[in-house]
Enzyme design. Structure first.
Site, PDB file in Angstrom:
ATOM      1  N   LYS A  48       0.839  -1.196   0.000  1.00  0.00           N
ATOM      2  CA  LYS A  48       0.000   0.000   0.000  1.00  0.00           C
ATOM      3  C   LYS A  48       0.880   1.254   0.000  1.00  0.00           C
ATOM      4  CE  LYS A  48      -3.849  -2.444   2.123  1.00  0.00           C
ATOM      5  NZ  LYS A  48      -4.668  -2.766   3.302  1.00  0.00           N
ATOM      6  N   GLN A  92      -5.054  -1.681   9.462  1.00  0.00           N
ATOM      7  CA  GLN A  92      -4.906  -2.991   8.813  1.00  0.00           C
ATOM      8  C   GLN A  92      -5.488  -4.092   9.704  1.00  0.00           C
ATOM      9  OE1 GLN A  92      -3.738  -3.450   5.685  1.00  0.00           O
ATOM     10  NE2 GLN A  92      -4.063  -5.640   5.808  1.00  0.00           N
ATOM     11  N   ASP A 115     -11.343   2.601   3.821  1.00  0.00           N
ATOM     12  CA  ASP A 115     -11.718   1.182   3.697  1.00  0.00           C
ATOM     13  C   ASP A 115     -13.232   1.005   3.522  1.00  0.00           C
ATOM     14  OD1 ASP A 115      -9.653  -0.729   3.715  1.00  0.00           O
ATOM     15  OD2 ASP A 115      -9.279  -0.421   5.855  1.00  0.00           O
TER      16      ASP A 115
END
Ligand code: GUN
Length: 278
Positions: A48, A92, A115
């Protein structure tokens, strides 16, 4: 059979984002929180950050020890929410035990929720007004669009009911006017259900679970699974070599859905930047 080249499509998406950021002379910033030392998560986070760099997005990494308390984690989220120079926040997953992801995801400012895991954004995803689309399902839609795969009236079967992929994928396929079925570990006669699918999307994390006898001739196969085998190689949920003979379109693993997830995260970070200018 057409191979769906996620790597190529993701590069085109990232190129578009990079050009837009350069043209506008802006510097969106993504903060990534990684708690503990899960090796797969480390790799995902590194990928990422690499993509951020390629697009001209500033990335900040907050690596916390696995002993971090819920309170400390929430305090970091509060700090990043308040920071005007941070536009997107990603925690995460999975979090190490005993941390609970739900209060953390609900604490992230919905405008920074790249997200699309905040309950407000999940609600909007199922109704209307969503600013963000969840990265992995959005990447699948981008691939279907790129290859001009018509979803209207098609039977779409999704394997897996996770909050990260299966459930939001169903919302997006409904928006594409597909007739959607979600299957899971308790589904009766799974093979017969899969065999009805014009578009079969697998997100269960079981290597080579989808075999040729589960697939209709001419079906579109989207493999979201990323499984590491004993020899260290990556493999999807689909038995690629056997199924490719029957599929009209199929994604490889690696190089299919994985790179798209990251490209859509870049897109969401740019969206988050724009939301915060309003
Ligand atoms: N872990 C596996 N997939 C994801 C994802 O899309 N976002 C986050 N935050 N964690 C993940």
């Amino acid at each position: 059979m057409t191979l769906i080249e996620g790597k190529t499509v993701s590069q085109a998406v990232k190129e578009r984002i990079k050009n837009e950021i350069a043209r506008r002379g802006i510097e969106p910033c993504l903060a990534v929180i990684l708690v503990g030392d899960d090796p797969a998560s480390r790799i995902y986070v590194a990928n990422k950050q690499k993509a951020c760099e390629a697009c001209g997005i500033r990335s900040l990494k907050y690596q916390l020890p696995k002993e971090t308390t819920q309170k400390e984690l929430l305090a970091l989220v509060d700090r990043l929410n308040a920071d005007k120079n941070v536009h997107g926040i990603l925690c995460q997953l999975p979090l190490p035990k005993p941390l609970d992801k739900r209060p953390v995801l609900a604490r992230i400012d919905p405008k920074k929720d790249v997200d699309c895991f905040h309950p407000n954004n999940v609600g909007k995803l199922w109704s209307s007004g969503a600013a963000f689309l969840p990265c992995t399902p959005a990447g699948v839609i981008e691939l279907l669009n790129y290859y001009k795969i018509d979803c209207t009236g098609k039977r779409c079967v999704i394997l897996g009911r996770s909050n990260i992929v299966g459930k939001p994928m169903a919302a997006l396929m409904l928006k594409k006017d597909a007739t959607v079925t979600i299957c899971h570990s308790r589904t009766a006669d799974l093979k017969a259900v899969c065999k009805e699918a014009d578009i079969l999307i697998s997100a269960i994390g079981k290597p080579k679970f989808v075999t040729a006898d589960m697939v209709k001739d001419g079906a579109v196969l989207i493999d979201v699974g990323i499984n590491r085998m004993e020899n260290g190689k990556l493999c999807g949920d689909v038995d690629f070599d056997a199924v490719k003979e029957k599929a009209s379109f199929i994604t490889p693993v690696p190089g299919g859905c994985g790179p798209m997830t990251i490209a859509m995260l870049m897109q969401n970070t740019l969206t988050a930047y724009d939301l915060q200018q309003k």
